[in-house]
Write a protein that holds these residues in place. Structure first.
Motif, short mmCIF file in Angstrom:
data_model
loop_
_atom_site.label_atom_id
_atom_site.label_comp_id
_atom_site.label_asym_id
_atom_site.label_seq_id
_atom_site.Cartn_x
_atom_site.Cartn_y
_atom_site.Cartn_z
N SER A 366 0.85 -1.24 -0.01
CA SER A 366 0.21 0.16 0.01
C SER A 366 0.99 1.34 -0.11
CB SER A 366 -1.03 0.05 1.35
OG SER A 366 -0.11 0.02 2.46
N GLU A 370 0.82 4.30 -3.01
CA GLU A 370 0.83 5.61 -2.46
C GLU A 370 1.85 6.48 -3.23
OE1 GLU A 370 0.60 5.52 1.95
OE2 GLU A 370 -1.47 6.34 1.67
N ALA A 382 -5.01 7.33 -7.45
CA ALA A 382 -5.19 7.84 -6.12
C ALA A 382 -6.34 7.14 -5.54
CB ALA A 382 -5.36 9.08 -6.31
N SER A 386 -5.83 4.80 -1.94
CA SER A 386 -6.66 5.21 -0.85
C SER A 386 -7.47 3.90 -0.29
CB SER A 386 -7.81 6.16 -1.10
OG SER A 386 -8.31 6.80 0.29
N ARG A 389 -4.57 1.67 1.27
CA ARG A 389 -4.24 2.22 2.61
C ARG A 389 -5.20 1.94 3.56
NH1 ARG A 389 -0.41 1.99 5.99
NH2 ARG A 389 0.81 2.32 4.03
N GLY A 390 -6.31 1.97 3.37
CA GLY A 390 -7.47 1.66 4.45
C GLY A 390 -7.40 0.07 4.72
N LYS A 405 -10.64 5.99 5.05
CA LYS A 405 -9.92 5.86 3.71
C LYS A 405 -10.69 5.17 2.55
CE LYS A 405 -5.32 7.36 4.13
NZ LYS A 405 -4.88 8.20 3.18
N SER A 408 -13.23 7.82 1.56
CA SER A 408 -12.31 8.90 0.79
C SER A 408 -12.34 8.42 -0.65
CB SER A 408 -10.96 9.12 1.47
OG SER A 408 -10.27 10.09 0.43
N ALA A 409 -11.74 7.22 -0.75
CA ALA A 409 -11.63 6.65 -2.05
C ALA A 409 -13.15 6.65 -2.82
CB ALA A 409 -11.18 5.28 -1.99
#
Length: 523
Positions: A366, A370, A382, A386, A389-390, A405, A408-409
């Protein structure tokens, strides 16, 4: 600029000898910096004593020496305003004449690096109102930058179409029109172009391909538009588009490329066995792909199919082989800069970490996604960054950060129309994370939403995962969810697992498996 500043600079330039002033204005036409050989070629008839003139311009501090990349002497204006004033003091007709000369001089000077310097050459041809070469060099610049920055490439292809509008129809210009519109569609799915926005470019490109009897481009245009459709419409429609293209295609190189599209399309649809088969067909025949066909796509096709194949191995539970393939791809990624392909092996690594609950593996891959996303500023990558990363945060036990995350994605995907082919998977992940954090009400709502979107997109794997979440929740309190029968949910999940070939996802829900054994008689 303030009139007083312009007046002061103009007065300094007017005090120059005529030959010195002309050389300065030629330099201003070339740009902020200008190589000596280009300046010498354009001013040959006007400045026999060029070295002396440059010495005087250096002495009065209008220009300065700058280091040259190739050992060639270069000069630059001491301040951008000096260039701006010197350029503006020329008659418009003179500027047009000089831009044409500069364009030809730059062609000769950069003859071994024309793709790298295509953009400034195109600028000078456009300023000279010579729109044919301007469009051709803009297309060359778009192809060159497209391997690393799809957003800039897409803007360049739009510019190509605008430049061609003033030119009459002819086979050469029509082919470039077709290619520009086709590339806009091909890149559009990365940059958030909806199927509705892509439709006029697709129609123009397809009409041109058929008028030109260019079956190769026609096949690629059909497949490219199918990929756009998959982001906001049905994955099965994408599959259908590609299957039709394969059926009528006779070119072995294009057929191989179309099998890579088919591998991706079946993957979106959640038909993982079929996707693996298409990927295997493409890998066996990858040597048949012609360079000119690969150039139309703008990235390495073999790398693309290998990356897709590695992710499919993860989703079908072939973890040992997937690890081997991912390691091989990661070790060789320095030679493959395209961000939309570069991230896929790392995405596969994160999905494998999720299925095997490997916190360190998720964190490793991850972070790399990023880095790729931040370096290229591509909404498409992007979105995936996200999400990944989540998932890493959830595996580390921070479910709150993970949900943030994921949300947000999802928001970025919807706002930018980028990565929407993964939306139903994102919703499934969100439901799974809520379930892991024991937020059953939130998990229930997310699973219902995930099922609705997955069915609309005909994304079977995502529907399967959200259905498993729903079944897990219902199994904990059947009276609270009377609208659902556990046996029906389990039957649907088992059907989807069988249809997709995604057996490893069932292992995430042990309670559902035990419930399946005890509720066989439920009405």
């Amino acid at each position: 600029m303030p009139a007083t500043v312009q007046t002061v600079i103009g007065a300094r330039i007017d005090r120059l000898a005529p030959a010195d002033k002309e050389v300065l204005q030629v330099g201003a036409t070339i740009g902020r910096e200008f190589p000596l050989p280009v300046l010498a070629e354009v001013t040959r008839a006007h400045a026999p004593n060029l070295s002396d003139i440059l010495g005087r311009l250096l002495e009065v501090e209008l220009i300065e020496n700058v280091p040259g990349e190739t050992g060639q002497e270069r000069f630059a204006f001491r301040h951008p305003l000096i260039q701006e004033v010197a350029y503006a003091m020329q008659l418009r007709s003179r500027r047009v004449e000089l831009h044409a000369a500069v364009a030809r001089a730059l062609e000769r000077f950069h003859h071994n690096q024309l793709s790298e310097y295509a953009d400034p050459i195109a600028h000078h041809f456009e300023a000279a109102k010579d729109y044919g070469p301007a469009a051709a060099y803009t297309a060359r610049a778009a192809a060159w930058i497209g391997t690393t920055n799809s957003r800039l490439a897409m803007k360049a292809w739009v510019k190509v179409r605008l430049l061609l509008q003033s030119l009459p129809h002819a086979p050469e210009t029509d082919r470039l029109r077709m290619h520009a519109s086709g590339q806009i569609v091909s890149l559009g799915w990365r940059e958030g172009m909806s199927a509705e926005e892509a439709a006029p470019f697709h129609t123009e490109a397809l009409d041109m391909a058929r008028q030109l009897k260019d079956s190769v481009s026609e096949m690629l245009i059909l497949a490219g538009y199918g990929r756009v459709m998959a982001c906001t419409g049905s994955a099965d429609e994408y599959v259908g588009q590609v299957l039709h293209a394969i059926e009528v295609c006779e070119d072995p190189s294009i057929r191989t490329i179309l099998h890579v599209f088919l591998c991706q399309a079946y993957g979106y649809a959640g038909k993982l066995r079929e996707a693996l088969a298409a990927g295997e067909t493409a890998l066996k025949q990858v040597s048949s792909i012609e360079e000119s066909h690969e150039a139309q796509l703008g990235f390495n096709v073999e790398r693309w199919v290998e990356s897709l194949y590695a992710r499919l191995l993860v989703r079908t539970g072939s973890f040992d082989l997937a690890r081997e393939n991912i390691a091989k791809l990661v070790a060789s990624e320095s030679g493959h800069p395209d961000p939309a392909v570069l991230f896929i092996p790392h995405h596969a690594g994160v999905e494998m970490a999720w299925l095997t609950r490997d916190e360190k593996l998720a964190d490793l891959h991850s972070q790399r996604i990023e880095e790729i996303a931040s370096r290229n500023n591509t909404p498409y990558v992007a979105v995936y960054a996200s999400v990944c990363r989540g998932l890493a945060s959830s595996l580390a036990g921070d479910h709150v950060a993970a949900i943030q995350k994921l949300e947000s994605a999802i928001r970025l995907a919807r706002e930018a129309f980028a990565g929407l082919e993964y939306e139903s998977d994102m919703l499934a992940f969100r439901a799974e994370i809520h379930l892991r954090s024991n937020s059953l009400t939130a998990a229930f709502g997310a699973a219902e939403q995930g099922i609705a979107v997955a069915r609309e997109r005909q994304a079977r794997l995502a529907e399967c995962r959200s259905t498993l979440v729903l079944a897990q929740i219902v199994s904990t309190d059947r009276l609270r969810y009377p609208q659902y029968q556990l046996s029906e949910l389990l039957a649907r999940a088992r059907y989807l697992i069988e249809e997709t070939g995604a057996q490893p996802y069932e292992s995430l829900f042990p309670v559902v498996q035990s419930a399946a054994a005890s509720c066989g008689q439920e009405a």
